[in-house]
Scaffold this motif. Structure first.
Motif, PDB file in Angstrom:
ATOM      1  N   LEU A 148       0.831  -1.207   0.000  1.00 47.97           N
ATOM      2  CA  LEU A 148       0.000   0.000   0.000  1.00 47.97           C
ATOM      3  C   LEU A 148       0.863   1.253   0.000  1.00 47.97           C
ATOM      4  CD1 LEU A 148      -2.851  -0.983   2.498  1.00 47.97           C
ATOM      5  CD2 LEU A 148      -3.041  -0.681   0.035  1.00 47.97           C
ATOM      6  N   TRP A 149       1.934   1.253   0.786  1.00 50.85           N
ATOM      7  CA  TRP A 149       2.845   2.402   0.803  1.00 50.85           C
ATOM      8  C   TRP A 149       3.449   2.615  -0.580  1.00 50.85           C
ATOM      9  CZ3 TRP A 149       3.025   6.345   3.718  1.00 50.85           C
ATOM     10  CH2 TRP A 149       2.768   6.270   5.086  1.00 50.85           C
ATOM     11  N   PHE A 150       3.857   1.525  -1.208  1.00 51.40           N
ATOM     12  CA  PHE A 150       4.449   1.630  -2.545  1.00 51.40           C
ATOM     13  C   PHE A 150       3.435   2.183  -3.541  1.00 51.40           C
ATOM     14  CE2 PHE A 150       5.172  -0.186  -6.772  1.00 51.40           C
ATOM     15  CZ  PHE A 150       6.429   0.338  -7.040  1.00 51.40           C
ATOM     16  N   SER A 151       2.179   1.719  -3.438  1.00 51.48           N
ATOM     17  CA  SER A 151       1.139   2.187  -4.354  1.00 51.48           C
ATOM     18  C   SER A 151       0.874   3.677  -4.173  1.00 51.48           C
ATOM     19  CB  SER A 151      -0.149   1.393  -4.130  1.00 51.48           C
ATOM     20  OG  SER A 151       0.074   0.022  -4.368  1.00 51.48           O
ATOM     21  N   VAL A 152       0.804   4.137  -2.928  1.00 51.15           N
ATOM     22  CA  VAL A 152       0.606   5.564  -2.661  1.00 51.15           C
ATOM     23  C   VAL A 152       1.751   6.366  -3.272  1.00 51.15           C
ATOM     24  CG1 VAL A 152       0.538   7.338  -0.857  1.00 51.15           C
ATOM     25  CG2 VAL A 152      -0.759   5.226  -0.568  1.00 51.15           C
ATOM     26  N   PHE A 153       2.971   5.917  -3.035  1.00 49.81           N
ATOM     27  CA  PHE A 153       4.151   6.618  -3.572  1.00 49.81           C
ATOM     28  C   PHE A 153       4.120   6.630  -5.103  1.00 49.81           C
ATOM     29  CE2 PHE A 153       8.489   6.324  -5.256  1.00 49.81           C
ATOM     30  CZ  PHE A 153       8.981   7.548  -4.836  1.00 49.81           C
ATOM     31  N   PHE A 154       3.784   5.492  -5.696  1.00 51.96           N
ATOM     32  CA  PHE A 154       3.764   5.377  -7.157  1.00 51.96           C
ATOM     33  C   PHE A 154       2.746   6.334  -7.772  1.00 51.96           C
ATOM     34  CE2 PHE A 154       1.753   3.536 -10.925  1.00 51.96           C
ATOM     35  CZ  PHE A 154       2.853   3.479 -11.787  1.00 51.96           C
ATOM     36  N   PHE A 155       1.510   6.338  -7.246  1.00 51.28           N
ATOM     37  CA  PHE A 155       0.478   7.209  -7.805  1.00 51.28           C
ATOM     38  C   PHE A 155       0.807   8.684  -7.565  1.00 51.28           C
ATOM     39  CE2 PHE A 155      -2.243   3.377  -7.858  1.00 51.28           C
ATOM     40  CZ  PHE A 155      -2.741   3.493  -9.145  1.00 51.28           C
ATOM     41  N   ALA A 156       1.368   9.009  -6.397  1.00 50.73           N
ATOM     42  CA  ALA A 156       1.747  10.403  -6.125  1.00 50.73           C
ATOM     43  C   ALA A 156       2.844  10.846  -7.086  1.00 50.73           C
ATOM     44  CB  ALA A 156       2.217  10.542  -4.680  1.00 50.73           C
ATOM     45  N   LEU A 157       3.831   9.981  -7.302  1.00 48.68           N
ATOM     46  CA  LEU A 157       4.923  10.302  -8.241  1.00 48.68           C
ATOM     47  C   LEU A 157       4.370  10.457  -9.663  1.00 48.68           C
ATOM     48  CD1 LEU A 157       7.958  10.646  -8.787  1.00 48.68           C
ATOM     49  CD2 LEU A 157       8.084   8.153  -9.078  1.00 48.68           C
ATOM     50  N   PHE A 158       3.478   9.567 -10.027  1.00 51.08           N
ATOM     51  CA  PHE A 158       2.865   9.610 -11.361  1.00 51.08           C
ATOM     52  C   PHE A 158       2.115  10.930 -11.550  1.00 51.08           C
ATOM     53  CE2 PHE A 158      -0.363   7.970 -14.493  1.00 51.08           C
ATOM     54  CZ  PHE A 158       0.536   7.775 -15.533  1.00 51.08           C
ATOM     55  N   THR A 159       1.396  11.374 -10.521  1.00 52.09           N
ATOM     56  CA  THR A 159       0.660  12.642 -10.580  1.00 52.09           C
ATOM     57  C   THR A 159       1.612  13.813 -10.774  1.00 52.09           C
ATOM     58  OG1 THR A 159      -1.062  11.744  -9.131  1.00 52.09           O
ATOM     59  CG2 THR A 159      -0.952  14.138  -9.317  1.00 52.09           C
ATOM     60  N   VAL A 160       2.697  13.829 -10.025  1.00 52.11           N
ATOM     61  CA  VAL A 160       3.676  14.921 -10.121  1.00 52.11           C
ATOM     62  C   VAL A 160       4.297  14.952 -11.516  1.00 52.11           C
ATOM     63  CG1 VAL A 160       5.912  15.736  -9.272  1.00 52.11           C
ATOM     64  CG2 VAL A 160       4.160  14.998  -7.656  1.00 52.11           C
ATOM     65  N   LEU A 161       4.645  13.793 -12.049  1.00 56.55           N
ATOM     66  CA  LEU A 161       5.242  13.733 -13.388  1.00 56.55           C
ATOM     67  C   LEU A 161       4.278  14.237 -14.458  1.00 56.55           C
ATOM     68  CD1 LEU A 161       7.139  10.319 -13.215  1.00 56.55           C
ATOM     69  CD2 LEU A 161       8.127  12.617 -13.159  1.00 56.55           C
ATOM     70  N   ILE A 162       2.997  13.898 -14.306  1.00 62.05           N
ATOM     71  CA  ILE A 162       1.997  14.376 -15.277  1.00 62.05           C
ATOM     72  C   ILE A 162       1.862  15.900 -15.198  1.00 62.05           C
ATOM     73  CG2 ILE A 162      -0.453  14.341 -15.882  1.00 62.05           C
ATOM     74  CD1 ILE A 162      -0.501  11.398 -15.055  1.00 62.05           C
ATOM     75  N   VAL A 163       1.890  16.465 -13.986  1.00 62.68           N
ATOM     76  CA  VAL A 163       1.816  17.917 -13.824  1.00 62.68           C
ATOM     77  C   VAL A 163       2.973  18.590 -14.560  1.00 62.68           C
ATOM     78  CG1 VAL A 163       1.991  19.816 -12.159  1.00 62.68           C
ATOM     79  CG2 VAL A 163       0.481  17.883 -11.682  1.00 62.68           C
TER      80      VAL A 163
END
Length: 195
Positions: free
Chosen positions: A17-32
């Motif tokens: 779950l921690w990895f998933s949160v980190f992955f989606f947050a990183l993905f969001t930042v990269l898209i921005v």
């Protein structure tokens, strides 16, 4: 002891779950960052809209996994508290049980002394109460079966008992009554006694 496990309980998949949160947050930042770059270079509205949808999906995914991570943390804390309570209860019960067993052993030993049992008689009698067979007692004491059988017969005679069943019943017969025993009950010798 089975309860002496100091390993902290964990909810399966908590690291995932921690990895998933980190992955989606990183993905969001990269898209921005990508949207910012695309807007600066003059890309189409369709392309930016598609990336905004991807960013929204990544943000929702990050929130979803963060929410379940919080739930999992609460479950983990509850499990840890329950385990601590169970360990304390088990420890208290084991201490109480040991105290009762020690008192029972001392009471049995006093009765053996009153029956004028020798140290050997006492050892054999305790083995008999534990449920060991004459053969097992002989092996344990490094003696012969016939010798142990003769010693058991002698100690039954000293106690005025007919055998192993009466020896066990003498100490344990009244222990095995239900908590709400009637005023009168029959003991293992068939005699009436008041509870």
């Amino acid at each position: 002891m089975p309860w002496k496990n100091n390993k902290k309980p964990t909810v399966p998949g908590l690291r995932g779950l921690w990895f998933s949160v980190f992955f989606f947050a990183l993905f969001t930042v990269l898209i921005v960052f990508d949207i910012g770059h695309d807007l600066a270079s003059g890309t189409t509205v369709y392309h930016v809209s598609l990336e905004l949808l991807m960013m929204l999906a990544a943000t929702v995914g990050a929130y979803y996994f963060w929410k379940w991570l919080r739930v999992a943390r609460h479950v983990e804390q509850d499990l840890a508290q329950d385990l601590k309570k169970a360990q304390a209860e088990t420890s208290r019960w084991q201490e109480e049980e040991q105290h009762l067993l020690d008192n029972l052993r001392k009471a049995i030993n006093r009765q053996f002394t009153q029956w004028d049992f020798s140290p050997t008689d006492k050892e054999i009698a305790f083995c008999l109460l534990k449920g060991l067979s004459l053969k097992e007692i002989a092996k344990l004491r490094g003696s012969t079966f016939n010798s142990i059988r003769q010693q058991a017969h002698v100690l039954y005679g000293k106690a005025g008992l007919g055998g192993r069943a009466e020896l066990s019943a003498f100490f344990l017969g009244k222990l095995l009554l239900p908590d709400e025993a009637p005023d009168k009950a029959i003991d293992t010798h068939g005699e009436m006694y008041r509870g």
